[in-house]
Design an enzyme around this catalytic site. Structure first.
Site, PDB file in Angstrom:
ATOM      1  N   ARG A  80       0.829  -1.203   0.000  1.00  0.00           N
ATOM      2  CA  ARG A  80       0.000   0.000   0.000  1.00  0.00           C
ATOM      3  C   ARG A  80       0.866   1.257   0.000  1.00  0.00           C
ATOM      4  O   ARG A  80       0.510   2.272  -0.599  1.00  0.00           O
ATOM      5  CB  ARG A  80      -0.968  -0.002   1.190  1.00  0.00           C
ATOM      6  CG  ARG A  80      -2.028   1.078   1.063  1.00  0.00           C
ATOM      7  CD  ARG A  80      -3.096   0.964   2.115  1.00  0.00           C
ATOM      8  NE  ARG A  80      -2.561   1.118   3.462  1.00  0.00           N
ATOM      9  CZ  ARG A  80      -3.250   0.893   4.576  1.00  0.00           C
ATOM     10  NH1 ARG A  80      -4.519   0.510   4.496  1.00  0.00           N
ATOM     11  NH2 ARG A  80      -2.705   1.054   5.765  1.00  0.00           N
ATOM     12  N   LYS A 183      -2.576   6.732   1.273  1.00  0.00           N
ATOM     13  CA  LYS A 183      -2.358   7.117   2.670  1.00  0.00           C
ATOM     14  C   LYS A 183      -1.378   8.285   2.686  1.00  0.00           C
ATOM     15  O   LYS A 183      -0.186   8.117   2.936  1.00  0.00           O
ATOM     16  CB  LYS A 183      -1.858   5.926   3.497  1.00  0.00           C
ATOM     17  CG  LYS A 183      -2.196   6.064   4.981  1.00  0.00           C
ATOM     18  CD  LYS A 183      -2.191   4.717   5.664  1.00  0.00           C
ATOM     19  CE  LYS A 183      -2.261   4.821   7.169  1.00  0.00           C
ATOM     20  NZ  LYS A 183      -3.475   5.456   7.695  1.00  0.00           N
ATOM     21  N   GLU A 219     -16.269   6.377   4.424  1.00  0.00           N
ATOM     22  CA  GLU A 219     -15.567   5.794   5.570  1.00  0.00           C
ATOM     23  C   GLU A 219     -15.482   6.815   6.687  1.00  0.00           C
ATOM     24  O   GLU A 219     -15.984   7.931   6.557  1.00  0.00           O
ATOM     25  CB  GLU A 219     -14.170   5.306   5.168  1.00  0.00           C
ATOM     26  CG  GLU A 219     -13.220   6.400   4.723  1.00  0.00           C
ATOM     27  CD  GLU A 219     -11.796   5.917   4.521  1.00  0.00           C
ATOM     28  OE1 GLU A 219     -11.375   4.916   5.129  1.00  0.00           O
ATOM     29  OE2 GLU A 219     -11.069   6.576   3.762  1.00  0.00           O
TER      30      GLU A 219
HETATM   31  N1  PLP Z   1      -9.224   4.571   6.571  1.00  0.00           N
HETATM   32  C1  PLP Z   1      -8.390   5.559   6.929  1.00  0.00           C
HETATM   33  C2  PLP Z   1      -8.684   6.916   6.455  1.00  0.00           C
HETATM   34  C3  PLP Z   1      -7.282   5.268   7.742  1.00  0.00           C
HETATM   35  O1  PLP Z   1      -6.448   6.228   8.107  1.00  0.00           O
HETATM   36  C4  PLP Z   1      -7.058   3.955   8.169  1.00  0.00           C
HETATM   37  C5  PLP Z   1      -5.891   3.619   8.968  1.00  0.00           C
HETATM   38  O2  PLP Z   1      -4.925   3.123   8.522  1.00  0.00           O
HETATM   39  C6  PLP Z   1      -7.963   2.962   7.772  1.00  0.00           C
HETATM   40  C7  PLP Z   1      -9.035   3.301   6.976  1.00  0.00           C
HETATM   41  C8  PLP Z   1      -7.765   1.535   8.167  1.00  0.00           C
HETATM   42  O3  PLP Z   1      -6.770   0.927   7.394  1.00  0.00           O
HETATM   43  P1  PLP Z   1      -5.928  -0.272   7.980  1.00  0.00           P
HETATM   44  O4  PLP Z   1      -6.892  -1.308   8.388  1.00  0.00           O
HETATM   45  O5  PLP Z   1      -5.082  -0.725   6.847  1.00  0.00           O
HETATM   46  O6  PLP Z   1      -5.153   0.255   9.116  1.00  0.00           O
HETATM   47  C1  COI Z   2      -3.946   3.487  11.446  1.00  0.00           C
HETATM   48  O1  COI Z   2      -4.941   2.877  11.799  1.00  0.00           O
HETATM   49  O2  COI Z   2      -2.842   2.967  11.355  1.00  0.00           O
HETATM   50  C2  COI Z   2      -4.027   4.894  11.086  1.00  0.00           C
HETATM   51  O3  COI Z   2      -3.181   5.355  10.383  1.00  0.00           O
HETATM   52  C3  COI Z   2      -5.147   5.661  11.609  1.00  0.00           C
HETATM   53  C4  COI Z   2      -4.800   6.930  12.260  1.00  0.00           C
HETATM   54  C5  COI Z   2      -3.880   6.904  13.403  1.00  0.00           C
HETATM   55  C6  COI Z   2      -4.655   8.067  11.339  1.00  0.00           C
END
Ligand code: PLP
Ligand code: COI
Length: 336
Positions: A80, A183, A219
């Site tokens: 990612r 991200k 989201e």
């Molecule tokens: N959506 C956003 C905007 C986020 O910042 C995060 C955090 O990482 C997620 C979703 C969840 O992603 P993940 O499950 O890969 O941490």
């Molecule tokens: C995560 O879940 O890792 C995130 O980046 C979410 C947040 C701390 C911005």
């Protein structure tokens, strides 16, 4: 350090012993460097500072009952980050180098990995910034990749206790064809105003609708959305949300538990039909939702004040794999 209260860490920045750095210059990445300083030196005209050329990741390491440290789905975070780098024209880093840096950061800070009993974990934050000077809007030709870590508890202070979300149609975190799927720091800057209003009013996060039509669920500020009804796990398909690794994992576990899984557009009206709602992410894990407030229409959707049956099962299963309490049938966990 010795008096860290592992049970009550919360989700906040904390210094640890070392971080990892790697510089991209003249078209090549250098060797990984270990630093004990939490400061970086940067050119005042660096592209990251002016034009937001910054990407980051978030993943976690867990200490099991056996004392071993496990890192969850590191490959997915590496891929990612590559996707995000391509999205805003940054130098790309190989999956191998990313993993090597993460492993080294965890090993060097092993004493900060919370004990099994605490239910806490080590949050790992890889990031990359454009470092070379530009004053025109264009990509840098030099980059700095870093990894630092810190012990954390749940992102939402309530942990696995249900909280409320708020919908406000006059704020967007990402444009329809914009950077929402990457991200990148800019998305989080864009979410701060609405996030602050939500916090001040006692909501744990904003629930964003699609920014083109405000018809579909996108989201939350820091987490993906899922809803459960009629033995079906439903999660939005959208080009402007982050492809969550937690959500991807939950879809697999939901199916394994006998739920149907649907990844599709989720109309706003469907909110009134769900039996359970959750916000999911690395930091949030699963945060069950008890209510969603539609601020523009002064209307509440309610889901019960206790975590739902399926959300609880999914939460327990995910955590059991992460901590090594149950077999890792999908090879999601890397042992250190
Ligand atoms: N959506 C956003 C905007 C986020 O910042 C995060 C955090 O990482 C997620 C979703 C969840 O992603 P993940 O499950 O890969 O941490
Ligand atoms: C995560 O879940 O890792 C995130 O980046 C979410 C947040 C701390 C911005």
């Amino acid at each position: 350090m010795d008096n860290l209260d592992w049970q009550n860490l919360g989700f906040g920045y904390r210094d640890t012993d070392y971080n990892i750095r790697c510089y991209y210059r003249n078209g090549n990445w250098g060797e990984l460097e270990i630093s004990s300083s939490n400061i970086i030196n940067m050119h005042i005209a660096a592209t990251s500072l002016h034009y937001g050329q910054e990407v980051f990741e978030g993943l976690k390491a867990f200490k099991g009952k056996d004392g071993k440290i496990r890192i969850f789905r590191m490959d997915e975070n590496a891929k990612r980050m590559q996707f995000s780098c391509e999205g805003i024209l940054m130098a790309n880093i190989s999956v191998e180098k990313f993993k090597e840096a993460v492993l080294l950061a965890v090993k060097m800070n092993e004493r900060f990995v919370p004990p099994y009993e605490s239910g806490a974990s080590l949050y790992i934050r890889p990031l990359m910034v454009g470092t070379s000077p530009e004053i025109g809007v264009k990509p840098a030709n030099e980059y700095l990749f870093m990894v630092f870590v810190m012990p954390v508890g749940p992102y939402f202070p309530e942990g696995f206790k249900p909280t409320d979300l708020i919908i406000m149609r006059n704020y967007d975190r990402a444009a329809p064809q914009g950077t929402g799927k990457y991200k990148v720091g800019g998305n989080y800057a864009a979410s701060m105003q609405a996030g602050k209003i939500a916090k001040n009013q006692g909501f744990s996060a904003v629930l964003y609708l699609d920014s083109r039509e405000k018809k579909y669920i996108d989201e939350c500020g820091p987490a993906n959305f899922f809803g459960i009804k009629n033995n079906t796990y439903i999660t939005p398909l959208s080009d402007s949300i982050l492809p969550s690794i937690t959500n991807k994992s939950l879809m697999v576990l939901a199916e394994e538990m006998g739920l149907k899984v649907e990844r599709r557009k989720v109309p706003f009206e469907e909110l009134s039909t769900f039996e359970e709602i959750g916000a999911c992410g690395t930091a949030a894990v699963i945060s069950p939702i008890k209510g969603i407030y539609d601020a523009d229409n002064d209307k509440w959707f309610s889901y019960g004040t206790e975590p739902g049956k399926w959300s609880t099962k999914l939460y327990n299963k995910l955590r059991a794999i992460q901590y090594g309490d149950e077999p890792d049938n999908y090879n999601w966990v890397e042992l250190i």
